[in-house]
Design a protein around this motif. Sequence first.
Motif, PDB file in Angstrom:
ATOM      1  N   ALA A  31      -4.892   2.642 -10.067  1.00 14.20           N
ATOM      2  CA  ALA A  31      -4.258   1.432 -10.580  1.00 14.20           C
ATOM      3  C   ALA A  31      -5.283   0.308 -10.631  1.00 14.20           C
ATOM      4  CB  ALA A  31      -3.080   1.042  -9.682  1.00 14.20           C
TER       5      ALA A  31
ATOM      6  N   LEU B 195      -4.387   9.149  -6.783  1.00 16.49           N
ATOM      7  CA  LEU B 195      -4.914   8.160  -5.861  1.00 16.49           C
ATOM      8  C   LEU B 195      -5.216   8.779  -4.500  1.00 16.49           C
ATOM      9  CD1 LEU B 195      -5.525   5.096  -5.794  1.00 16.49           C
ATOM     10  CD2 LEU B 195      -3.242   4.760  -4.840  1.00 16.49           C
TER      11      LEU B 195
ATOM     12  N   LEU C 252       1.956   2.162  -3.517  1.00 19.28           N
ATOM     13  CA  LEU C 252       0.846   2.765  -4.260  1.00 19.28           C
ATOM     14  C   LEU C 252       0.652   4.221  -3.860  1.00 19.28           C
ATOM     15  CD1 LEU C 252      -1.931   0.017  -4.379  1.00 19.28           C
ATOM     16  CD2 LEU C 252      -0.784   1.058  -6.325  1.00 19.28           C
ATOM     17  N   ARG C 253       0.775   4.492  -2.554  1.00 20.46           N
ATOM     18  CA  ARG C 253       0.641   5.877  -2.087  1.00 20.46           C
ATOM     19  C   ARG C 253       1.730   6.760  -2.705  1.00 20.46           C
ATOM     20  NH1 ARG C 253      -0.571   3.400   3.174  1.00 20.46           N
ATOM     21  NH2 ARG C 253      -2.709   3.942   3.825  1.00 20.46           N
TER      22      ARG C 253
ATOM     23  N   ILE D 204      -0.326   0.380 -13.381  1.00 20.33           N
ATOM     24  CA  ILE D 204      -0.750   1.781 -13.434  1.00 20.33           C
ATOM     25  C   ILE D 204      -0.509   2.350 -14.825  1.00 20.33           C
ATOM     26  CG2 ILE D 204      -0.166   2.106 -10.990  1.00 20.33           C
ATOM     27  CD1 ILE D 204       2.153   3.916 -11.982  1.00 20.33           C
TER      28      ILE D 204
ATOM     29  N   TRP E  82       0.822  -1.206   0.000  1.00 18.66           N
ATOM     30  CA  TRP E  82       0.000   0.000   0.000  1.00 18.66           C
ATOM     31  C   TRP E  82       0.859   1.260   0.000  1.00 18.66           C
ATOM     32  CZ3 TRP E  82      -4.289  -1.494  -1.671  1.00 18.66           C
ATOM     33  CH2 TRP E  82      -4.902  -2.672  -1.218  1.00 18.66           C
TER      34      TRP E  82
ATOM     35  N   LEU F 282      -5.630  -3.694  -9.406  1.00 13.87           N
ATOM     36  CA  LEU F 282      -5.015  -4.640  -8.483  1.00 13.87           C
ATOM     37  C   LEU F 282      -5.449  -6.064  -8.824  1.00 13.87           C
ATOM     38  CD1 LEU F 282      -5.644  -2.812  -5.076  1.00 13.87           C
ATOM     39  CD2 LEU F 282      -3.840  -2.399  -6.750  1.00 13.87           C
TER      40      LEU F 282
ATOM     41  N   TYR G 157       0.086  -5.064  -9.305  1.00 14.12           N
ATOM     42  CA  TYR G 157      -0.773  -3.976  -9.790  1.00 14.12           C
ATOM     43  C   TYR G 157      -0.215  -3.404 -11.077  1.00 14.12           C
ATOM     44  CZ  TYR G 157       2.721  -0.888  -7.541  1.00 14.12           C
ATOM     45  OH  TYR G 157       3.880  -0.251  -7.170  1.00 14.12           O
TER      46      TYR G 157
END
Length: 583
Positions: free
Chosen positions: A447, A581, A440-441, A497, A437, A449, A495
Motif C-alpha cells: 500500500a 504485504l 493492513l495486515r 491499496i 497496522w 501510506l 492509506y
Amino acid sequence: MYLSYYSLDERPFTISPDPRFLFMSNRYREALAHLNYGIEDGGGFVLLTGEVGTGKTTVCRCLLQQLPEKTRLAFVLNPKLNSVELLATICDELKIKYPENCTSLKTLTDKISEYLLKCYKEGLSVVLMIDEAQNVEDDVLEQIRLLTNLETNQKKLLQIILVGQPELQEKLARRELRQLAQRITARYHLRPLDLKETIAYVMHRVKVAGSNKRLFSKKSIELLHEKALGIPRLINTICDRALVSACNLSKNEVNEKIMKSAINDVLGLSGENEYPLLDKSKQFLTWGVIGLLTISIISFVYWLGQQSKGPIVASGSITNETLFKIKKEQVENNFSESTLDIQTTSSRGSSNIDANNQSEQTIDTTKSISSTSINNSQQPSLISKMLGSQRWDTNGYDSLSYIMTLWNLEYSPFQDGDACEFASIYGLLCENQKGNWQSLRELNRPAILKFSAGLQGEFWGAITAIRGQNANLVFGEKSVVISLNELSTIWTGEYKILWQAPNGYHRTLKLGDQSIAVIWLGTQMKQLVSNDIEVSSSFDQKLHDALVKYQKRHYLQGDGIAGMRTILNINSEVLEGIPRLLE
C-alpha cells in the motif's frame, strides 16, 4: 527481425489466435463469463458475435482451454457445408464411426445421438463450436437445432456455441429461424477496444513476448487507435510493421511519425494530400492574414511612437518627489518579499543562505521557531532517516507508480494520467482506507501510506512488507526498514491499496444478487468449500451458506457477504504471483 534488438523472445503482434496473448480486458472477461455460463447452465445455444478482427476466435480458444476434462469438443472451422457434410464433420471431430460415403442424414443423426447418450451415462459433456456461423445456410442451422432436441429433464445433451459476425444476429432474427433463436441462453457482442484498452493491449502483448520496455510512445498509440478503430487484428498488423521500421531506423521506441508510416503501408494509404490545390489556397489565405496582422501591428507601434513625443508628465501631475517615493516603495517591497522568501525557505530547513545582517537575523529567528516546533514532535531525525535526499511525494503518484511495478505494470504519471484509471484497465481497483497496522495486515497487500511532518507538510511512501514489528518502505529510490512504533508517530492512518476484483463487482456480493461476479464467486466456493455448489449468475442460499463457512474458517466476519476483505482472502488462495504485504 527486430526480436534481438528489442530483447523479445517472440513476435508480440502476430495475427494467429494464440490464447497466451489474450488481453483480459473487461470486455473479454465478460465474453468468457457469458460463454462459461451458457455451457454450465445446460442450455442449447450460446451466441458470440463481433466485427471482423475483434478477437472472437482467440476468446473461443481461451474458452476451450478452460473447459473441464470431462468435456468432448467438436470445433467446426469451415461452415460452408451442407447438412450431410456438417454432420459428417461433427462425427469426425468426435471420432464417431459411421459408414463410408454415407449420405443419409438419418444415419449420421442416429450415430451422433447414440454418442451423446453414451457420454451422458459416463458423466461427460459434449460441446459443438461453429466459427464463422454467419455463413451457415438456413437449412443447416435447422438441422443443428434438431440435434439439441435430445435432452434430459435437467439439461441438453449437446451444447452449441455459434461464433460469427454481426450478420449472424440479423440472420437469427428472421422469422423462419425463431425456433433456434428462442433456444439461445447466452449472448455476447464483442466490441472493439477503446483508447485505454488499446494502450493496455499493446503493452500486454509486448510483455508476454518477453520485454518490459515501453516500445511505443503514447502519441503513436493514440494515432494507432484512431486509425485501427480499436480492432485487435489491425492493431497487431500495424504494430508489427511499425516495429520493423523502428528497428531499421535504430529507434528504441516507435514514435508518431513511424506509426503513421506503418498505418499508411498496412491500410494502403498514400500519405499524400488528395487536394493540393485546396492546400495552396489555404496557404495563400494564411499568409494573407499574417500580412494584415503584421501591417496592423506596425501601424499601432508607429502611433504609440508619435504619442510618446509629447510631454510624458502633465503639468503638476507627477513631480520628481513623487517619482522618488514610488521608487523607494518599490525597493522596500522587494526587500520585504525577499525577506519573506528567506523565512519560508528557512522554515523548510535551508541554512546555507548568504544575505545582509538584517536578513540573517530573520533567518535566526525563523530557524529557532521551526527548530522548536520540530523538536517538540521529535520528527527531524525520523524523516531524514526515511527520505534522505529523496524529494517528497506530496500527491502519492510516485509511490503508486512503485506499487504498480509489484503488479508487473509500468506506469508513468505524466504519460498515463490518473493512476487509478490506469490500474482499472488491468482489472485493479484503488481503495482509499483509514486504519491501523492490524487492518493492513488483514488486507495483506502492499500500500501507500500518508505521513505528516507537522508544519513541514505531508508526504506519501510505499509500504512493501511487514516483518514482525518492522516495515519495509520505499521513498523514490530509497528503501528503508523502520519500526512500526516510530512510523506510528507520523502516520496519519490513511492509506491506499490496489487489489484485483472480479469482473462485474460493485462494492459487495450478497444473497439475491445476479451478476457475472457471482459466477466467479460460485466457481471459487466450489473449488475451496464444496463441490456440490451449482455455479450460476444468481447468488442463492447454497452459495450464501458456503461463503459463511469459508469466512468462519478464515476468521472473517461470517455474514455471507463478499466484500473486499473476503475477496482479497480468496485471491490469496487461488491466484499466484500477486504481491503480498506479509511473507
